[in-house]
Design a protein around this motif. Structure first.
Motif, mmCIF file in Angstrom:
data_model
loop_
_atom_site.group_PDB
_atom_site.id
_atom_site.type_symbol
_atom_site.label_atom_id
_atom_site.label_comp_id
_atom_site.label_asym_id
_atom_site.label_seq_id
_atom_site.Cartn_x
_atom_site.Cartn_y
_atom_site.Cartn_z
ATOM 1 N N UNK A 1 0.832 -1.206 0.000
ATOM 2 C CA UNK A 1 0.000 0.000 0.000
ATOM 3 C C UNK A 1 0.871 1.262 0.000
ATOM 4 N N UNK A 2 1.941 1.219 0.785
ATOM 5 C CA UNK A 2 2.856 2.363 0.835
ATOM 6 C C UNK A 2 3.580 2.567 -0.495
ATOM 7 N N UNK A 3 3.920 1.438 -1.139
ATOM 8 C CA UNK A 3 4.553 1.511 -2.469
ATOM 9 C C UNK A 3 3.631 2.262 -3.431
ATOM 10 N N UNK A 4 2.343 1.901 -3.403
ATOM 11 C CA UNK A 4 1.370 2.514 -4.310
ATOM 12 C C UNK A 4 1.154 3.994 -3.968
ATOM 13 N N UNK A 5 1.151 4.300 -2.680
ATOM 14 C CA UNK A 5 0.951 5.680 -2.232
ATOM 15 C C UNK A 5 2.126 6.554 -2.692
ATOM 16 N N UNK A 6 3.330 6.026 -2.532
ATOM 17 C CA UNK A 6 4.506 6.789 -2.954
ATOM 18 C C UNK A 6 4.448 7.086 -4.451
ATOM 19 N N UNK A 7 4.073 6.066 -5.241
ATOM 20 C CA UNK A 7 4.060 6.274 -6.692
ATOM 21 C C UNK A 7 2.978 7.279 -7.094
#
Ligand code: MN
Ligand code: MN
Length: 464
Positions: free
Chosen positions: A21-27
């Motif tokens: 989820x954090x990966x997606x938020x960062x992108x």
């Protein structure tokens, strides 16, 4: 004891860490950054906007305040085209900085000073491309115009046409396949020429005008919208870039397709990593420069004295200035030259050496050297410094890989690494693998850019 080394799969690691989820938020945040800056100028202003939002003050404000202290957050704007963010460390500047240096300029097509003409009932702009592009990739695409025009009275007009859904777009034409018998026999590099990159901008003649009526109509529209006349093109910087926003790529939304990953992807990661840091031992710097794609010259490129001069100002605010302290600050520094690597593309396997390539999904890429034809022009990082980065990344559980830029004697490239190394600083190239590099739309892996952000943050915060 595991004697064998294997690179890790970043998706697997982050899934185990519960961080997808954090990966997606960062992108998502990164994609917003891309959409708000399509040129070096608009990107630099967006970096400054983000910095101010996080409490950064300008170097001028710091100078009028009269001193700097650990924890102070300062930005320096160089002519709206390059920016440096400083998070002042506990140790004095002469002990060195931790610098993440990327570039905001991207290959593109610029308008010539005298661009406007018409032929065969069509209106065009003459152009001159910027940086290393494959010219044929820029035809038959929706293109947007961005830039500034300085009018005769000195006022600055911002131009942006083609990004809003209601805006018109522009196009560089290509020849229909039916009539391309001659063109198709040419080398790929000659199929579309530099002087062939003429931008189609209009077609309707101005009412009541007999001579060059399409040109006259374009000038009328520009005058109504921007208050400009033809002579104002002489003092303008107008850039042609692909129209549209950054998009998720893949059914699984695992990648980003966008214009300008090289090198806004690394610049943004450096910026975000410093904005998310609070107190550091050594002063952290996110450096975003211009002109990397054309050799780093000019007063906004890495070769300019801008960065050194800004560090001198900060030393003067920290203690009594002397040149020796400036030299020490530069030579004691450690630098990640934050730039992209060539992602391994199985469709063009011949250009790579598969044991030493950057694979999408294997995390942030560390390149000990770049260069071409036997490491020509490279900054070959010292093994001791490479080991330091290795230990920092391993300590912070960063998924990382090593890579060279393609196979030996296939070509090559460089970054700003060697310029900061000239001061004696320790420098190593560190970024992410990109597919389609320098094309109108480039591709990165969302998990790689997250590992890069985490890696840069560890570099600012962990001292080995
Ligand atoms: Mn680059
Ligand atoms: Mn590049």
């Amino acid at each position: 004891m595991n004697l064998k080394h294997e690179f890790r799969d970043a998706w697997k690691v982050e899934r185990e860490n519960n961080k997808i989820e954090e990966v997606m938020k960062y992108s998502k945040e990164y994609m917003n950054f891309l959409d708000s800056g399509k040129t070096e100028r608009t990107s630099a202003l967006e970096v400054i906007r983000l910095a101010k939002e996080s409490g950064y003050i300008s170097i001028d404000e710091a100078i009028s305040k009269g001193n700097v202290e650990p924890g102070d957050k300062i930005y320096a704007n160089n002519k709206d085209k390059s920016v440096a963010l400083f998070l002042i460390g506990d140790k004095p500047l002469e002990k060195g900085m931790r610098i993440v240096g990327g570039h905001l300029d991207v290959p593109r097509i610029d308008l010539k000073a005298n661009p406007l003409y018409q032929e065969a009932n069509l209106g065009f702009f003459k152009t001159h491309y910027y940086g290393g592009i494959k010219k044929y990739q820029w035809t038959a695409l929706p293109l947007a115009l961005h830039g500034v025009v300085i009018l005769n009275d000195g006022s600055k007009v911002d131009i942006c046409i083609g990004e809003d859904e209601k805006d018109p777009v522009f196009c560089i034409t290509d020849l229909l396949p039916h009539l391309s018998a001659d063109q198709m026999q040419k080398k790929l590099s000659d199929g579309i020429t530099g002087e062939g990159l003429n931008l189609l901008i209009g077609h309707m003649p101005l009412e009541g005008e007999e001579k060059e009526a399409i040109e006259a109509n374009i000038l009328k529209i520009l005058n109504e919208k921007y208050n400009m006349i033809e002579e104002d093109f002489l003092s303008a910087e107008i850039e042609i870039v692909p129209a549209g926003k950054a998009r998720d790529l893949g059914l699984d939304r695992s990648m980003v397709l966008a214009y300008g990953h090289d090198d806004r992807v690394c610049s943004y990661a450096g910026v975000k990593a410093i904005l998310d840091s609070e107190s550091v031992e050594y002063t952290g710097v996110a450096l975003c420069v211009d002109k990397e794609e054309v050799g780093s010259q000019g007063n906004t490129g890495m070769h300019s004295k801008f960065f050194e001069n800004t560090v001198a100002e900060l030393i003067a605010l920290q203690e009594n200035y002397c040149e020796l302290k400036l030299k020490r600050a530069m030579s004691n520094s450690k630098v990640l030259s934050a730039d992209v690597a060539a992602g391994y593309d199985p469709n063009f396997a011949d250009a790579y050496e598969k044991r030493n390539s950057a694979y999408l999904g294997r995390g942030v890429v560390v390149s000990k050297y770049t260069g071409s034809r036997g490491k020509g022009g490279c900054n070959d990082a010292n093994a001791e410094f490479t080991a330091e980065i290795r230990r920092i990344f391993n300590k912070a559980d960063i998924v990382w890989q090593t890579a060279e830029l393609g196979k030996v004697d296939q070509g090559g490239g460089g970054t700003i690494a060697y310029i900061l190394a000239n001061y004696g600083a320790e420098v190593i190239d560190c970024g992410v693998g990109v597919l389609n590099m320098h094309a109108p739309n480039e591709i990165v892996s969302k998990v790689d850019i997250y590992e890069m952000y985490k890696g840069y943050k560890a570099f600012y915060n962990i001292n080995i």
